[in-house]
Design a protein around this motif. Sequence first.
Motif, PDB file in Angstrom:
ATOM      1  N   TYR A  34     -21.695   2.655   8.804  1.00 54.88           N
ATOM      2  CA  TYR A  34     -21.542   1.297   9.345  1.00 54.88           C
ATOM      3  C   TYR A  34     -21.616   1.360  10.869  1.00 54.88           C
ATOM      4  O   TYR A  34     -20.613   1.333  11.575  1.00 54.88           O
ATOM      5  CB  TYR A  34     -20.229   0.680   8.853  1.00 54.88           C
ATOM      6  CG  TYR A  34     -20.377   0.073   7.481  1.00 54.88           C
ATOM      7  CD1 TYR A  34     -20.327  -1.298   7.286  1.00 54.88           C
ATOM      8  CD2 TYR A  34     -20.619   0.885   6.371  1.00 54.88           C
ATOM      9  CE1 TYR A  34     -20.496  -1.860   6.025  1.00 54.88           C
ATOM     10  CE2 TYR A  34     -20.796   0.342   5.109  1.00 54.88           C
ATOM     11  CZ  TYR A  34     -20.734  -1.030   4.945  1.00 54.88           C
ATOM     12  OH  TYR A  34     -20.912  -1.577   3.700  1.00 54.88           O
ATOM     13  N   GLY A  35     -22.852   1.446  11.359  1.00 53.48           N
ATOM     14  CA  GLY A  35     -23.069   1.639  12.783  1.00 53.48           C
ATOM     15  C   GLY A  35     -22.853   0.414  13.642  1.00 53.48           C
ATOM     16  O   GLY A  35     -22.796   0.534  14.868  1.00 53.48           O
ATOM     17  N   ASP A  36     -22.747  -0.752  13.025  1.00 55.90           N
ATOM     18  CA  ASP A  36     -22.563  -1.975  13.822  1.00 55.90           C
ATOM     19  C   ASP A  36     -21.125  -2.471  13.797  1.00 55.90           C
ATOM     20  O   ASP A  36     -20.842  -3.587  14.230  1.00 55.90           O
ATOM     21  CB  ASP A  36     -23.508  -3.080  13.327  1.00 55.90           C
ATOM     22  CG  ASP A  36     -23.266  -3.431  11.869  1.00 55.90           C
ATOM     23  OD1 ASP A  36     -22.744  -2.574  11.122  1.00 55.90           O
ATOM     24  OD2 ASP A  36     -23.600  -4.554  11.459  1.00 55.90           O
ATOM     25  N   VAL A  37     -20.235  -1.612  13.285  1.00 57.24           N
ATOM     26  CA  VAL A  37     -18.820  -1.993  13.195  1.00 57.24           C
ATOM     27  C   VAL A  37     -17.982  -0.846  13.767  1.00 57.24           C
ATOM     28  O   VAL A  37     -18.246   0.332  13.504  1.00 57.24           O
ATOM     29  CB  VAL A  37     -18.397  -2.259  11.737  1.00 57.24           C
ATOM     30  CG1 VAL A  37     -16.916  -2.630  11.675  1.00 57.24           C
ATOM     31  CG2 VAL A  37     -19.251  -3.354  11.120  1.00 57.24           C
ATOM     32  N   ARG A  38     -16.995  -1.184  14.554  1.00 63.54           N
ATOM     33  CA  ARG A  38     -16.081  -0.183  15.101  1.00 63.54           C
ATOM     34  C   ARG A  38     -14.669  -0.715  15.002  1.00 63.54           C
ATOM     35  O   ARG A  38     -14.363  -1.784  15.529  1.00 63.54           O
ATOM     36  CB  ARG A  38     -16.425   0.107  16.574  1.00 63.54           C
ATOM     37  CG  ARG A  38     -15.631   1.262  17.175  1.00 63.54           C
ATOM     38  CD  ARG A  38     -16.055   2.581  16.548  1.00 63.54           C
ATOM     39  NE  ARG A  38     -15.442   3.717  17.212  1.00 63.54           N
ATOM     40  CZ  ARG A  38     -15.612   4.967  16.832  1.00 63.54           C
ATOM     41  NH1 ARG A  38     -16.381   5.242  15.787  1.00 63.54           N
ATOM     42  NH2 ARG A  38     -15.023   5.950  17.461  1.00 63.54           N
ATOM     43  N   ASN A  39     -13.816  -0.009  14.257  1.00 62.81           N
ATOM     44  CA  ASN A  39     -12.430  -0.435  14.057  1.00 62.81           C
ATOM     45  C   ASN A  39     -12.353  -1.859  13.524  1.00 62.81           C
ATOM     46  O   ASN A  39     -11.495  -2.652  13.932  1.00 62.81           O
ATOM     47  CB  ASN A  39     -11.634  -0.317  15.362  1.00 62.81           C
ATOM     48  CG  ASN A  39     -11.565   1.113  15.865  1.00 62.81           C
ATOM     49  OD1 ASN A  39     -11.395   2.051  15.073  1.00 62.81           O
ATOM     50  ND2 ASN A  39     -11.703   1.292  17.165  1.00 62.81           N
ATOM     51  N   GLY A  40     -13.296  -2.181  12.621  1.00 59.65           N
ATOM     52  CA  GLY A  40     -13.278  -3.485  11.979  1.00 59.65           C
ATOM     53  C   GLY A  40     -13.881  -4.603  12.799  1.00 59.65           C
ATOM     54  O   GLY A  40     -13.856  -5.766  12.369  1.00 59.65           O
ATOM     55  N   ARG A  41     -14.441  -4.298  13.961  1.00 60.70           N
ATOM     56  CA  ARG A  41     -15.001  -5.334  14.823  1.00 60.70           C
ATOM     57  C   ARG A  41     -16.487  -5.096  15.044  1.00 60.70           C
ATOM     58  O   ARG A  41     -16.947  -3.954  15.109  1.00 60.70           O
ATOM     59  CB  ARG A  41     -14.279  -5.356  16.175  1.00 60.70           C
ATOM     60  CG  ARG A  41     -12.811  -5.758  16.067  1.00 60.70           C
ATOM     61  CD  ARG A  41     -12.187  -5.906  17.428  1.00 60.70           C
ATOM     62  NE  ARG A  41     -10.799  -6.352  17.341  1.00 60.70           N
ATOM     63  CZ  ARG A  41     -10.011  -6.596  18.384  1.00 60.70           C
ATOM     64  NH1 ARG A  41     -10.507  -6.423  19.629  1.00 60.70           N
ATOM     65  NH2 ARG A  41      -8.768  -7.007  18.219  1.00 60.70           N
ATOM     66  N   THR A  42     -17.235  -6.201  15.192  1.00 62.40           N
ATOM     67  CA  THR A  42     -18.675  -6.111  15.414  1.00 62.40           C
ATOM     68  C   THR A  42     -18.971  -5.509  16.782  1.00 62.40           C
ATOM     69  O   THR A  42     -18.363  -5.891  17.790  1.00 62.40           O
ATOM     70  CB  THR A  42     -19.316  -7.508  15.308  1.00 62.40           C
ATOM     71  OG1 THR A  42     -19.054  -8.048  14.009  1.00 62.40           O
ATOM     72  CG2 THR A  42     -20.824  -7.424  15.518  1.00 62.40           C
ATOM     73  N   VAL A  43     -19.899  -4.581  16.806  1.00 64.12           N
ATOM     74  CA  VAL A  43     -20.278  -3.902  18.046  1.00 64.12           C
ATOM     75  C   VAL A  43     -21.239  -4.789  18.838  1.00 64.12           C
ATOM     76  O   VAL A  43     -22.176  -5.367  18.261  1.00 64.12           O
ATOM     77  CB  VAL A  43     -20.946  -2.552  17.717  1.00 64.12           C
ATOM     78  CG1 VAL A  43     -21.472  -1.868  18.981  1.00 64.12           C
ATOM     79  CG2 VAL A  43     -19.960  -1.647  16.983  1.00 64.12           C
ATOM     80  N   PRO A  44     -21.069  -4.902  20.158  1.00 59.43           N
ATOM     81  CA  PRO A  44     -22.021  -5.686  20.977  1.00 59.43           C
ATOM     82  C   PRO A  44     -23.431  -5.122  20.875  1.00 59.43           C
ATOM     83  O   PRO A  44     -23.624  -3.909  20.702  1.00 59.43           O
ATOM     84  CB  PRO A  44     -21.467  -5.540  22.397  1.00 59.43           C
ATOM     85  CG  PRO A  44     -20.031  -5.168  22.226  1.00 59.43           C
ATOM     86  CD  PRO A  44     -19.957  -4.377  20.959  1.00 59.43           C
ATOM     87  N   ASP A  45     -24.434  -5.987  20.975  1.00 58.13           N
ATOM     88  CA  ASP A  45     -25.828  -5.574  20.817  1.00 58.13           C
ATOM     89  C   ASP A  45     -26.205  -4.405  21.718  1.00 58.13           C
ATOM     90  O   ASP A  45     -26.936  -3.494  21.305  1.00 58.13           O
ATOM     91  CB  ASP A  45     -26.764  -6.754  21.086  1.00 58.13           C
ATOM     92  CG  ASP A  45     -26.796  -7.745  19.934  1.00 58.13           C
ATOM     93  OD1 ASP A  45     -26.025  -7.560  18.970  1.00 58.13           O
ATOM     94  OD2 ASP A  45     -27.593  -8.695  19.988  1.00 58.13           O
ATOM     95  N   GLU A  46     -25.721  -4.409  22.938  1.00 58.80           N
ATOM     96  CA  GLU A  46     -26.121  -3.365  23.882  1.00 58.80           C
ATOM     97  C   GLU A  46     -25.552  -1.990  23.519  1.00 58.80           C
ATOM     98  O   GLU A  46     -25.997  -0.958  24.034  1.00 58.80           O
ATOM     99  CB  GLU A  46     -25.704  -3.742  25.305  1.00 58.80           C
ATOM    100  CG  GLU A  46     -24.211  -3.907  25.521  1.00 58.80           C
ATOM    101  CD  GLU A  46     -23.709  -5.329  25.268  1.00 58.80           C
ATOM    102  OE1 GLU A  46     -22.617  -5.661  25.776  1.00 58.80           O
ATOM    103  OE2 GLU A  46     -24.424  -6.092  24.574  1.00 58.80           O
ATOM    104  N   ASP A  47     -24.573  -1.951  22.605  1.00 64.02           N
ATOM    105  CA  ASP A  47     -23.939  -0.685  22.229  1.00 64.02           C
ATOM    106  C   ASP A  47     -24.323  -0.217  20.830  1.00 64.02           C
ATOM    107  O   ASP A  47     -23.813   0.802  20.354  1.00 64.02           O
ATOM    108  CB  ASP A  47     -22.414  -0.819  22.291  1.00 64.02           C
ATOM    109  CG  ASP A  47     -21.908  -1.121  23.700  1.00 64.02           C
ATOM    110  OD1 ASP A  47     -22.579  -0.702  24.673  1.00 64.02           O
ATOM    111  OD2 ASP A  47     -20.855  -1.771  23.825  1.00 64.02           O
TER     112      ASP A  47
END
Length: 357
Positions: free
Chosen positions: A64-77
Amino acid sequence: MPLLILTILLLVLLPGQPWAQAAPAPLTRIAFGSCADEEKPQPIWDAVLAYRPELFLFAGDNVYGDVRNGRTVPDEDLIDRLQESYTQASKLPGLMRVRTTIPSLATWDDHDYGKNDAGADFAGRREAQRLFLQFWDVPLSDPRHNRDGVYHAQTFGPEGQRVQVILLDTRFFRSPLKPTNERNAAGRERYIPDDDPAKTMLGAEQWQWLADRLREPAELRLIVSSIQVVAEGHGWERWGNFPRERQRLYDLVRETGANGVVFISGDRHIGGLYREMSGTPYPLVEITSSGLNQVFPGNREAGPNRLGAVYGAANFGTVDVDWWEGVVALSLRNEAGEVVRRTSVRLADLRASEPAR
């Protein structure tokens, strides 16, 4: 010395000679799964290993590369986070035991593609493909290193008992989906069908590739689509978002004479079994297994072509092939490896009827 005894001695003493090489064994036990969040425990791998599959298919959302600690990752990251996800997954002992002891093949879905529900509009898709090929140890000689998309096919077993595995890429080329006008309404939760003939699920090059693969000989064909193919009754991602494309898929199976098709899918955080008999060359069966640790126990969606209820706890799928009876058993198994949903189909029924003369 009698000829028979001499032949036996040659086979024993000279095992490396061409006449001593055994024919490839047929596949009889295949497992698959999807939706494994690397930030959460993954105890289900013990049950997968206990099943002793001869092949494991990773059907997408493998991290799940677009999620970190249950939160959506910003596009730039997103790409940096995807790299972190793969690094974290490589340290999971259960997953690594499966990868190092069982032959495996993989495709991706949105969360390991790089962005939730993304298609061809995702700017980081080529960098995501590079990371995918690196993590799955795809040899540099493989054509996926020199073309767009991670679609792939491989055939196993001897003539008469061949299993063709076709892994589709439903992300790299996919057109934008049509948003719902009734968000969270039953059957229209996120997207609604789009009849635009310009919309594509696979893209022209992959469609041609698929047609060529379906013309290859095989007795059983497992088509792995990260999103559901025949399932109806919900407004999440599925082939039904582009009804023309789904009918094109059914028609291609008919036109190529591809017998033995069974669909495998993931994505939904539920397990389920489905069958479609309308507009198809023969009854098309689908088994959805999701997720390995990402689940939706509260799912109550309609399932007009579903076989029984959904399964909303952690699960993996299995395909057991009895070549001698000509029967394929499709099962969902829980964390203990127990069968919780099951159907079977005869290979003789996965054949288009002969045209009338």
